[in-house]
Design an enzyme around this catalytic site. Structure first.
Site, PDB file in Angstrom:
ATOM      1  CD  GLU A  35       9.108  -5.839   7.435  1.00 40.32           C
ATOM      2  OE1 GLU A  35       8.805  -4.755   6.872  1.00 40.32           O
ATOM      3  OE2 GLU A  35       8.904  -6.067   8.642  1.00 40.32           O
TER       4      GLU A  35
ATOM      5  CD  GLU B 296      -2.128  -4.324  11.332  1.00 38.25           C
ATOM      6  OE1 GLU B 296      -2.710  -4.151  10.255  1.00 38.25           O
ATOM      7  OE2 GLU B 296      -0.912  -4.571  11.402  1.00 38.25           O
TER       8      GLU B 296
ATOM      9  CE  LYS C 197      -3.482   2.423   2.662  1.00 39.65           C
ATOM     10  NZ  LYS C 197      -4.409   2.448   3.775  1.00 39.65           N
TER      11      LYS C 197
ATOM     12  N   GLY D 125      -4.908  -1.827   4.887  1.00 37.43           N
ATOM     13  CA  GLY D 125      -4.137  -2.988   4.431  1.00 37.43           C
ATOM     14  C   GLY D 125      -4.855  -4.307   4.669  1.00 37.43           C
ATOM     15  NE  ARG D 126      -6.787  -3.651  10.715  1.00 36.03           N
ATOM     16  CZ  ARG D 126      -6.084  -2.537  10.848  1.00 36.03           C
ATOM     17  NH1 ARG D 126      -4.898  -2.430  10.285  1.00 36.03           N
ATOM     18  NH2 ARG D 126      -6.553  -1.516  11.542  1.00 36.03           N
TER      19      ARG D 126
ATOM     20  CG  HIS E 279      -5.643 -36.041  16.242  1.00 35.29           C
ATOM     21  ND1 HIS E 279      -5.875 -37.265  16.840  1.00 35.29           N
ATOM     22  CD2 HIS E 279      -6.617 -35.882  15.311  1.00 35.29           C
ATOM     23  CE1 HIS E 279      -6.932 -37.838  16.261  1.00 35.29           C
ATOM     24  NE2 HIS E 279      -7.399 -37.010  15.336  1.00 35.29           N
TER      25      HIS E 279
ATOM     26  CE  LYS F 196       5.555  -0.817  10.086  1.00 39.63           C
ATOM     27  NZ  LYS F 196       4.568  -0.090   9.290  1.00 39.63           N
TER      28      LYS F 196
END
Ligand code: F6P
Length: 542
Positions: free
Chosen positions: A213, A355, A207, A269-270, A386, A506
Site C-alpha cells: 500500500e 495486533e 518500517k 510498527g505499532r 447519541h 497480503k
C-alpha cells in the site's frame, strides 16, 4: 512461568472468586466500603485514574496481582527494559522504551548504545524540522514547504495521524498535514487535490519499505510531484524524505540516504510513533514539543518499571481488562475520550491492542488456554452518547469502558467544557449505578414504562482524568496503554510483538492481482472467489 494458565493456582482462585462476586452490584460495593474510592484511585505522572467503578473487591485486586506474579509479569517487563528478545517468534527485543530514554542515559544492547543511536536520529530529525520551519530547506523551485503528506499504513500511519489530531492545538497552523494510508487511490487523490507540489513535502514512512500500500502510494505521489515540478528528477530530493529501518530499499526507491531517517528492527510498527515515524509530528509541533511528548512516554515507563504492583497503573489497567475478558466473557472494550482532539485515539488503540494481543497460541506455540484481546472500539464523547451508548447502558453485552477527560479545555468557550466534563462524569455514574425500578416508580414513571427505563448499571469503567491535553499528557497516555497491553500479553504468555496473522491476506492479495488483470486464470481459485472475479470482469465490461 510454568504450566497451563487456566490450571494455575492463581487462575483457579480467581475463578472461584468470580463465582462469588460476579453478581455483586457496584451499588453494594460502594455502600459497603467507604474507603473504596481512596483505595482504588491512583495518580501517576499526571494521570489520575479512578478505578473504583470496577467490579472488583480488595480480594479481586490481590488475586489478580497474584496471577501477575505467578505469570512472571515483572520479570518479563524487566527483560523487555533490558533489551532481551521478548519478541520470541521474531527473535528480537521490543525496545520502544529506549526511544524515549533521556540523552544522559545509556542502554547497551548487543554491544550498541541504543540511546545514543536514538538521539543521533532525533538530532537529525530536529535539524530537518527546524530547516523546513525556518525556510532554509525549500522546495525545488525555491518556495518554502507548507504541506506535509505522510504516506504509511498501520503503525506507520495511525500513530502520526492520531498524534497530529491530538496535538493540533500546538501545531504550526501555517502548514497543512495529510495522512495517506489506504491503497484506494481516493485517499491519495483527495489528500493531494488542493496541495501545490512546489510547496509539498512527502514523507514515505514504512518500517520495512516493502508494504505494498505504502509503496504504491509513494510511487504515485512521486509521479504527482514530478508532474507538478516539470518532470525534473532532481526535484524529488527536495520533496521526498523517508523513514524506515530498511535504508537499502529507501536508496533503491531513489531517495537520497541523506534524506532518510532510520529506526531499528527492535521497534514494532505499532510502538513506533515516538521513533522517526513521528517525523510529521515533529514537523507539526516542533522539536521542543516532540521532546515533551517523549518525556511523557518516559515518565510512564519509569512508573511501570518502578511502582509497586498494587500502585502500578499499567499493571492494574491490564489486569482489570483481562478480568472482564477472561472471567466475565466481555468481548469488547470501549475507549471514550471526552476530548475532540483524541478522535483518532480509539483507532490507534485498535492496532495497539488487537495486533499485539489478538493471538491464539502461547510463546511455545501451544493453544492459549483463555480468551485473549478484546475488540477495542470507541468514539469521542459526547457523540457516542447519541449513537451507541444505548447499548452500553441497556444492551445485553458487558462492555467495560475507559472514559478519558481533561480538567481544562484547550479551547475555552462559554459553557462547552463544563457540559463536556459533566457528561463524562455522568456517563461513568450511569454505567456504574444505573437507575432502579424503585427509583423510577418513586419518580412517578408508569409501571408499563419501568422495564424500558430501568438502567441496570454495574457496567464497569475506568475514568482517566488529566489536567489538560499536552504533548507530555499524550505521551503518557500512549505509554500507559502500551504497557497495559504488555501486562495482559505477559499473563497470557503470548507474543505481543509479532503479527503473523496479517501475512496470509497480503499473500493472497498478491496472487489475485494478476488474476484480476486477466493474465492468470481464476480456475485454480476457490469457487466463491472465482465467481467474484468473474463478476468483476463482467461489471467492468458493462
Ligand atoms: O501488516 C501489518 C503491519 O506489519 C503493521 O504491523 C505495521 O505497522 C504495518 O504493517 C506497516 O508496516 P511498514 O511500516 O513496514 O510499512
Amino acid at each position: 512461568m510454568t504450566g497451563t494458565l487456566t490450571d494455575s493456582p492463581a487462575w483457579q482462585a480467581l475463578r472461584r472468586h468470580h463465582e462469588a462476586v460476579r453478581d455483586v452490584h457496584l451499588r453494594e460495593l460502594f455502600a459497603d466500603d467507604p474507603g473504596r474510592v481512596e483505595r482504588l484511585s491512583l495518580e501517576a505522572t499526571g494521570i489520575f485514574a479512578d478505578l473504583s467503578k470496577h467490579r472488583v473487591t480488595e480480594e479481586t485486586v490481590a488475586l489478580l496481582l497474584a496471577l501477575a506474579d505467578e505469570r512472571g509479569v515483572a520479570a518479563r517487563r524487566d527483560a523487555m527494559f533490558r533489551g532481551e528478545h521478548v519478541n520470541v517468534s521474531e527473535d528480537r527485543p521490543a525496545l520502544h522504551v529506549a526511544l524515549r530514554m533521556p540523552r544522559s542515559t545509556s542502554l547497551v544492547v548487543d554491544g550498541q548504545d541504543v540511546v545514543r543511536e536514538v538521539h543521533d536520529v532525533l538530532d537529525r530529525m530536529s535539524a530537518f524540522a527546524n530547516a523546513v520551519q525556518d525556510g532554509s530547506w525549500r522546495g525545488h523551485t525555491g518556495r518554502p514547504l507548507r504541506a506535509v503528506v505522510n504516506i504509511g499504513i498501520g503503525g506507520s500511519d495511525l500513530g502520526p495521524a492520531m498524534a497530529y489530531e491530538a496535538l493540533r492545538a500546538y501545531s504550526d497552523r501555517g502548514m497543512a498535514f495529510r495522512f495517506v494510508s489506504n491503497v484506494d487511490a481516493t485517499h491519495l487523490v483527495e489528500a493531494l487535490r488542493d496541495l501545490d507540489p512546489e510547496e509539498t513535502l512527502v514523507i514515505v514512512s514504512s518500517k520495512t519499505f516493502t508494504t505494498v500500500e505504502t509503496m504504491t502510494n509513494a510511487h504515485s505521489a512521486r509521479q504527482w510531484l514530478l508532474d507538478g515540478l516539470g518532470g525534473d528528477e532532481r526535484a524529488v530530493a527536495k520533496h521526498v524524505v523517508a523513514v524506515s529501518t530498511n535504508l537499502e530499499a529507501v536508496a533503491e526507491f531513489g531517495i537520497d540516504p541523506a534524506n532518510a531517517f532510520g529506526f531499528w528492527d527492535w521497534v514494532g510498527g505499532r510502538y513506533s510513533m515516538d521513533s522517526a515515524i513521528g517525523l510529521s509530528t515533529m514537523l507539526a509541533i516542533g522539536p521542543g514539543g516532540f521532546a515533551d511528548l517523549l518525556a511523557g512516554f518516559h515518565a510512564v515507563d519509569r512508573h511501570f518499571a518502578e511502582a509497586p504492583p498494587e500502585r502500578n497503573l499499567p499493571i492494574l489497567m491490564g489486569l482489570f481488562r483481562l478480568w472482564y475478558r477472561d472471567f466475565f466473557g466481555a468481548q469488547t472494550h470501549a475507549v471514550l475520550p471526552y476530548e475532540q482532539y483524541l478522535s483518532r485515539f480509539p483507532a490507534y488503540l485498535q492496532q495497539l491492542v488487537m495486533e499485539s494481543n489478538g493471538k491464539r497460541v502461547t510463546l511455545d506455540g501451544d493453544p492459549v488456554a483463555s480468551d485473549t484481546a478484546p475488540v477495542v472500539w470507541g468514539e469521542p464523547g459526547t457523540n457516542g452518547q447519541h449513537s451507541f451508548h444505548q447499548l452500553l447502558h441497556q444492551g445485553t453485552s458487558l462492555v467495560p469502558c475507559d472514559v478519558i477527560a481533561f480538567a481544562t479545555s484547550l479551547n475555552p468557550l462559554g459553557a462547552h467544557h463544563e457540559l463536556l466534563l459533566a457528561n463524562a462524569l455522568a456517563q461513568a455514574q450511569a454505567f456504574a449505578f444505573g437507575r432502579t425500578a424503585d427509583e423510577l416508580r418513586a419518580a412517578g414513571v408508569a409501571d408499563a414504562l419501568v422495564p424500558h427505563k430501568e438502567m441496570p448499571g454495574n457496567r464497569p469503567s475506568t475514568l482517566l482524568l488529566l489536567e489538560r491535553l499536552t504533548p507530555f499528557a499524550l505521551g503518557s497516555l500512549v505509554a500507559l496503554y502500551e504497557h497495559s497491553v504488555f501486562v495482559e500479553g505477559a499473563v497470557w504468555g503470548i507474543d505481543s510483538f509479532d503479527q503473523w496473522g496479517v501475512e496470509l491476506g497480503k499473500e493472497l492479495a498478491g496472487a489475485l492481482v494478476p488474476v484480476l488483470g486477466g493474465t492468470v486464470s481464476e480456475r485454480a481459485l476457490d469457487a466463491s472467489t472465482a465467481a467474484l472475479v468473474e463478476r468483476i470482469r463482467r461489471l467492468r465490461k458493462a
